[in-house]
Design an enzyme around this catalytic site. Structure first.
Site, short mmCIF file in Angstrom:
data_model
loop_
_atom_site.label_atom_id
_atom_site.label_comp_id
_atom_site.label_asym_id
_atom_site.label_seq_id
_atom_site.Cartn_x
_atom_site.Cartn_y
_atom_site.Cartn_z
CG PHE A 1 -1.90 1.24 0.93
CD1 PHE A 1 -3.02 1.15 0.31
CD2 PHE A 1 -1.32 2.39 1.74
CE1 PHE A 1 -3.89 2.20 0.16
CE2 PHE A 1 -2.38 3.68 1.71
CZ PHE A 1 -3.32 3.52 0.90
CG ASP B 1 5.68 4.30 1.95
OD1 ASP B 1 5.81 4.78 2.86
OD2 ASP B 1 4.73 3.80 0.98
CE LYS C 1 -1.07 6.73 6.85
NZ LYS C 1 -0.68 5.89 5.80
C1 LIG Z 1 -0.96 5.80 4.13
C2 LIG Z 1 0.35 5.67 3.41
C3 LIG Z 1 0.42 5.99 2.18
C4 LIG Z 1 -0.42 7.23 1.64
O1 LIG Z 1 -0.53 8.25 2.55
P1 LIG Z 1 -1.67 9.36 2.24
O2 LIG Z 1 -1.38 10.55 3.06
O3 LIG Z 1 -2.89 8.84 2.67
O4 LIG Z 1 -1.56 9.57 0.81
C5 LIG Z 1 1.38 5.60 1.56
N1 LIG Z 1 2.36 4.57 1.94
C6 LIG Z 1 2.02 3.85 3.22
C7 LIG Z 1 2.93 2.99 3.60
C8 LIG Z 1 1.02 4.48 3.95
O5 LIG Z 1 0.68 3.80 5.02
#
Ligand SMILES: *Cc1c(COP(=O)(O)O)cnc(C)c1O
Length: 401
Positions: free
Chosen positions: A141, A226, A255
């Protein structure tokens, strides 16, 4: 009709149904607790998918935001502002890297990472134009843009959004041999979550991240971590990669970087990699704005104390030993995770993840299910041990009661 029912009906009447929220309407929040429109209190065991690592209404973060609100909130990058340099310098230092490229949301930062890796591939590695390949893992994700869903393996996230962006190859997560076989001369990057959050808090097998690091270094391929959900204290370290002594070529952050106050994301890397940009080649109106920088600077200062990482490590150890007991008792099928972060697979005989989430809500605990039978636990790192134990008691009550 109760005010909760009215609030939900109005929301459903006037918003796209791209979410299925639990039937609670939050009005206020503090620390690890939220209060709904009818005055009921709930323990927040999701913490905005780790955006609220420092809790709701964190005093230091609110003070930083309020002070900045009164000074200047937005300049655009057309001009310099006086919080930008400190933000970039201190974030680079926290990451042990050289350059920062700020954006707003996580997906934008992932897009930035993809563009950067491609440009680095053409300008530095010497990949023929248009051929750059980025390897990703299944069940990933990384966000919701058209390019990012192009390399998702989740039909819900991907179906009906094509045509898809080419240039990505998907390999099984945790399988080093498959990754090695996929790397070729056109490969510019491997993009991975060091722990897969949305997939259900999947921790890769020991040695995997270190193996990815060695492979990418040997093959002149960028390792992009990520850490949008796993980073900034959640796992008991500043970065989840640290658990394997791994330093990637690029961190993607989001985040918790915005302290639950404003969206702040960033790509952090070396001069060789982020140095590929010239003015005009990438950007964002709000990226790196004064309010975002002021809040993120306070986040960075809090992380520098190490206090939150330590809390996550200590409370996380407690969380996982309690969950292991639940698993041993047969109430849950499996538990995984690291630090104050857990994926709990519900025994299907006890109900779906959604049903368990609703039962927990009735007992005053908010969690989020994922992939049918899993619930995720990720309380704010500021949660007290007593509150955590109370939340776990409710989970025990739902599963064993
Ligand atoms: C939440 C998340 C994203 C996307 O972040 P948004 O601020 O919702 O666009 C990308 N990568 C990971 C691992 C995430 O948990």
């Amino acid at each position: 009709m109760t005010s909760t029912e009215r609030g939900i009906a109005a929301a459903e009447a006037h918003s796209a149904h791209n979410y299925h929220p639990l039937p609670v309407v939050v009005a206020t929040a503090e620390g690890a607790w939220v209060t709904d429109v009818e005055g009921r209190r709930y323990l927040d065991m999701l913490a905005g998918y780790s955006a609220l690592n420092f809790g709701h209404g964190n005093r230091r973060l609110l003070d930083a935001a309020k002070a900045q609100l009164e000074r200047v909130t937005l300049t655009s990058r057309a001009f310099h502002h006086d919080r930008f340099a400190d933000f970039c310098t201190q974030l680079a230092e926290l990451c042990g890297m050289e350059l920062v490229l700020p954006m707003n949301t996580g997906a934008e930062a992932v897009e930035t990472a993809v563009k950067t890796a491609r440009k680095w591939g053409y300008k530095v590695k010497g990949v023929p134009d248009g051929r750059a390949k980025i390897i990703v893992a299944d069940n990933n994700f990384h966000g919701r843009t058209t390019t990012i869903v192009s390399f998702s393996t989740d039909p819900e996230a991907r179906a009906d959004f094509g045509p898809y962006t080419p240039g990505f190859e998907i390999v099984p997560y945790g399988d080093l041999a498959a990754l090695e076989a996929a790397v070729d001369a056109d490969t510019v990057a491997v993009l991975l979550e060091p722990i897969q959050g949305e997939a259900g808090v999947l921790v890769p097998p020991p040695g995997y991240l270190a193996g990815v690091r060695e492979l990418t270094r040997n093959r002149n391929v960028l390792f992009i971590a990520d850490e949008i959900q796993s980073g900034l204290g959640r796992t008991g370290r500043t970065f989840a990669c640290e658990h394997e002594g791994v330093v990637p070529d690029m961190y993607v952050l989001g985040k918790a970087l915005g302290g639950g106050v404003v969206p702040v994301s960033a790509v952090v890397s070396s001069r060789e990699v982020l140095g590929v940009y010239a003015p005009g080649e990438h950007g964002s109106t709000f990226g790196g704005n004064p309010l975002a920088c002021a809040v993120a600077l306070e986040v960075i200062a809090m992380l520098r104390t190490g206090e939150f990482q330590q809390r996550a490590a200590e409370l996380g150890e407690h969380l996982h030993s309690e969950l292991a007991q639940l698993a041993a008792g047969g109430a849950v099928a499996a538990v995984r995770g690291r630090g104050l972060w857990a994926g709990v697979d519900i025994n299907p005989s006890r109900g779906t993840g959604r049903e368990i989430s609703e039962q927990l809500m009735a007992r005053g605990v908010l969690v989020k299910d994922t992939h049918g039978s899993t619930i995720r636990l990720a309380p704010p790192l500021v949660i007290s041990k007593e509150d955590l134990d109370w939340g776990l008691d409710q989970l025990r009550g739902v599963l064993e009661g």
